[in-house]
Design an enzyme around this catalytic site. Structure first.
Site, PDB file in Angstrom:
ATOM      1  N   LYS A 114       8.225   9.981   6.102  1.00 57.35           N
ATOM      2  CA  LYS A 114       8.174   8.898   7.094  1.00 57.35           C
ATOM      3  C   LYS A 114       8.712   9.356   8.447  1.00 57.35           C
ATOM      4  O   LYS A 114       8.261   8.871   9.477  1.00 57.35           O
ATOM      5  CB  LYS A 114       8.903   7.662   6.575  1.00 57.35           C
ATOM      6  CG  LYS A 114       8.221   7.100   5.336  1.00 57.35           C
ATOM      7  CD  LYS A 114       8.206   5.611   5.230  1.00 57.35           C
ATOM      8  CE  LYS A 114       7.158   5.229   4.194  1.00 57.35           C
ATOM      9  NZ  LYS A 114       7.139   3.858   3.806  1.00 57.35           N
ATOM     10  N   LYS A 194      -1.236   9.730  -1.384  1.00 54.93           N
ATOM     11  CA  LYS A 194      -1.086   8.517  -2.186  1.00 54.93           C
ATOM     12  C   LYS A 194      -1.534   7.321  -1.360  1.00 54.93           C
ATOM     13  O   LYS A 194      -1.367   7.323  -0.136  1.00 54.93           O
ATOM     14  CB  LYS A 194       0.364   8.370  -2.646  1.00 54.93           C
ATOM     15  CG  LYS A 194       1.177   7.386  -1.840  1.00 54.93           C
ATOM     16  CD  LYS A 194       2.471   6.975  -2.493  1.00 54.93           C
ATOM     17  CE  LYS A 194       3.269   6.115  -1.512  1.00 54.93           C
ATOM     18  NZ  LYS A 194       2.771   4.756  -1.360  1.00 54.93           N
ATOM     19  N   LYS A 197       0.325   1.470   2.310  1.00 53.49           N
ATOM     20  CA  LYS A 197       0.064   0.415   3.286  1.00 53.49           C
ATOM     21  C   LYS A 197       0.016   1.008   4.674  1.00 53.49           C
ATOM     22  O   LYS A 197      -0.744   0.591   5.523  1.00 53.49           O
ATOM     23  CB  LYS A 197       1.184  -0.625   3.237  1.00 53.49           C
ATOM     24  CG  LYS A 197       1.280  -1.347   1.932  1.00 53.49           C
ATOM     25  CD  LYS A 197       2.236  -2.515   2.085  1.00 53.49           C
ATOM     26  CE  LYS A 197       3.060  -2.700   0.851  1.00 53.49           C
ATOM     27  NZ  LYS A 197       4.331  -1.977   0.895  1.00 53.49           N
TER      28      LYS A 197
HETATM   29  P1  ATP Z   1       4.610   1.980   2.702  1.00 51.75           P
HETATM   30  O1  ATP Z   1       3.444   2.865   3.032  1.00 51.75           O
HETATM   31  O2  ATP Z   1       4.969   1.025   3.810  1.00 51.75           O
HETATM   32  O3  ATP Z   1       5.806   2.712   2.153  1.00 51.75           O
HETATM   33  P2  ATP Z   1       3.692   1.463   0.055  1.00 51.75           P
HETATM   34  O4  ATP Z   1       2.238   1.281  -0.104  1.00 51.75           O
HETATM   35  O5  ATP Z   1       4.287   2.774  -0.319  1.00 51.75           O
HETATM   36  O6  ATP Z   1       4.078   1.035   1.543  1.00 51.75           O
HETATM   37  P3  ATP Z   1       5.961   0.044  -1.027  1.00 51.75           P
HETATM   38  O7  ATP Z   1       6.238  -1.366  -0.606  1.00 51.75           O
HETATM   39  O8  ATP Z   1       6.757   1.131  -0.384  1.00 51.75           O
HETATM   40  O9  ATP Z   1       4.403   0.309  -0.797  1.00 51.75           O
HETATM   41  O10 ATP Z   1       6.098   0.170  -2.602  1.00 51.75           O
HETATM   42  C1  ATP Z   1       5.986  -0.948  -3.494  1.00 51.75           C
HETATM   43  C2  ATP Z   1       5.782  -0.452  -4.903  1.00 51.75           C
HETATM   44  O11 ATP Z   1       4.471   0.104  -5.058  1.00 51.75           O
HETATM   45  C3  ATP Z   1       6.754   0.672  -5.307  1.00 51.75           C
HETATM   46  O12 ATP Z   1       7.160   0.459  -6.664  1.00 51.75           O
HETATM   47  C4  ATP Z   1       5.929   1.932  -5.199  1.00 51.75           C
HETATM   48  O13 ATP Z   1       6.372   2.948  -6.079  1.00 51.75           O
HETATM   49  C5  ATP Z   1       4.561   1.417  -5.609  1.00 51.75           C
HETATM   50  N1  ATP Z   1       3.488   2.210  -5.003  1.00 51.75           N
HETATM   51  C6  ATP Z   1       3.240   2.350  -3.690  1.00 51.75           C
HETATM   52  N2  ATP Z   1       2.165   3.112  -3.483  1.00 51.75           N
HETATM   53  C7  ATP Z   1       1.709   3.477  -4.713  1.00 51.75           C
HETATM   54  C8  ATP Z   1       0.618   4.288  -5.180  1.00 51.75           C
HETATM   55  N3  ATP Z   1      -0.248   4.834  -4.331  1.00 51.75           N
HETATM   56  N4  ATP Z   1       0.454   4.455  -6.518  1.00 51.75           N
HETATM   57  C9  ATP Z   1       1.318   3.879  -7.395  1.00 51.75           C
HETATM   58  N5  ATP Z   1       2.369   3.115  -7.027  1.00 51.75           N
HETATM   59  C10 ATP Z   1       2.565   2.900  -5.699  1.00 51.75           C
HETATM   60 MG    MG Z   2       6.340   3.146   0.083  1.00 57.05          MG
END
Ligand code: ATP
Ligand code: MG
Length: 330
Positions: A114, A194, A197
């Site tokens: 990040k 991965k 968001k």
């Molecule tokens: P950001 O990009 O803002 O970090 P994010 O998509 O990683 O957002 P988070 O809110 O950080 O989402 O994570 C919420 C949950 O979703 C966590 O338990 C994280 O491990 C899971 N998660 C996020 N992205 C993935 C993915 N691509 N595959 C599986 N689990 C995920």
């Molecule tokens: Mg995340």
């Protein structure tokens, strides 16, 4: 009857909730509702650790609540709340700041990734993120934390924070277990990183089917398969990794056979995935629309969630202060 064990997990209102969040975390949370006493936070204090638009944040928090409740986090069966409505999280975070050596924070993978995205605007909040996350978990004395694989390092860090606190001040926090979901690491639609968001490589849980298909249709498959008549390698295909999330085993086996013998084209294979994905997402989208028509249900759930969470959080913080030699009830 013995008390049920407790879980905590969080989701950031940092953008559109996607199928990575769903198959990596939320689906598992829903499955665990029966087994555990569950706390879920919409972790807005985490979402402000990177650059964001304040004009969009309230809407995102609201949408995260809608998406999660629509996806199955029934407020009657769990406590769902907005993190900043339980200010004790930040209070415990401060206490834990003071038992955590600085060096480890800069070595966290998420911090490094990040920081790169933030280019020159890395806040102290981003560095401290894992300590706030440890506070989120430990404040409920959670026994386990269900997350996607990307968060395993942070949960390990939280475990270490608990152990460090306990060995310095006395046994107080349970050391939480990590529970990884079925879609441990769902890749983005471009297959490069991965699904996130913040990377615009996602399929949203609440997205309209047409919009999802627009993303799927041109999406990369096995790049070595140039023509319809070439056999493909499912292990090199991002869409195949998606199939494993929604397509029944028998149908997956047929796809493998079809792909490796050039019996099925990539577009048809995507259509099968699309239809199977819709079986999961259509009911969620319908429930979401229903909740949008009845926002008071969501507001009430969040108010009640914060109230229940806070009652526990206050007790934990008072106890932690006492262990640390502070005056907690003067
Ligand atoms: P950001 O990009 O803002 O970090 P994010 O998509 O990683 O957002 P988070 O809110 O950080 O989402 O994570 C919420 C949950 O979703 C966590 O338990 C994280 O491990 C899971 N998660 C996020 N992205 C993935 C993915 N691509 N595959 C599986 N689990 C995920
Ligand atoms: Mg995340």
């Amino acid at each position: 009857m013995t008390a049920r064990k407790r879980i905590f997990s969080g989701i950031q209102p940092s953008g559109t909730i996607h199928i990575g969040n769903y198959f990596g975390a939320i689906e598992n949370w829903v499955r665990l509702l029966n087994e555990y006493e569950c706390f879920f936070g919409i972790v807005d204090y985490h979402a402000i650790t990177v650059s964001y638009d304040p004009a969009l944040m309230q809407r995102r928090i609201w949408e995260a609540a809608l998406d999660n409740i629509a996806a199955g986090l029934d407020p009657a069966r769990c406590t769902i709340f907005i993190q900043s409505h339980v200010p004790e999280h930040t209070e415990l975070c401060w206490l834990l700041n003071c038992v955590t050596p600085m060096g480890e924070l800069g070595r966290m993978t998420q911090f490094k990734e990040k920081s790169e995205q933030e280019r020159g605007n890395v806040t102290a909040g981003l560095l401290n993120y894992p300590i706030l996350q440890a506070a989120d978990i430990l404040i409920y004395k959670a026994d386990a934390v269900p997350v996607g694989e990307d968060q395993a390092q942070h949960i390990e860090f939280s475990r270490e924070v608990a152990r460090r606190f306990n060995s310095r001040f006395g046994d107080y926090f349970p050391v939480p277990k990590t529970l990884i979901g079925r879609g441990a690491r769902v890749m983005g639609i471009d297959g490069e990183a991965k699904m996130s968001k913040s990377l615009e490589n996602f399929i949203g849980v609440g997205e309209e089917p047409d919009a999802i298909w627009e993303k799927l249709r041109p999406a990369k498959t096995d790049e070595a398969r140039k023509r319809r008549s070439d056999p493909g390698n499912p292990d090199r295909c991002n869409i195949f990794s998606y199939h494993k999330l929604v397509t029944p085993d028998g149908e997956v086996r047929e796809i493998v056979k079809g792909c490796t013998t050039a019996g099925i084209g990539c577009l048809d294979c995507k259509k099968i995935f699309f239809n199977n994905l819709r079986k999961v997402l259509d009911p969620i989208r319908e429930r979401r629309q229903e909740l949008e028509r009845n926002p008071e249900i969501v507001r009430e759930a969040l108010r009640e969630g914060a109230r229940k969470a806070r009652a526990i959080a206050e007790v934990t913080v008072a106890g932690a202060k006492k262990f640390m030699g502070l005056l907690s009830d003067f």
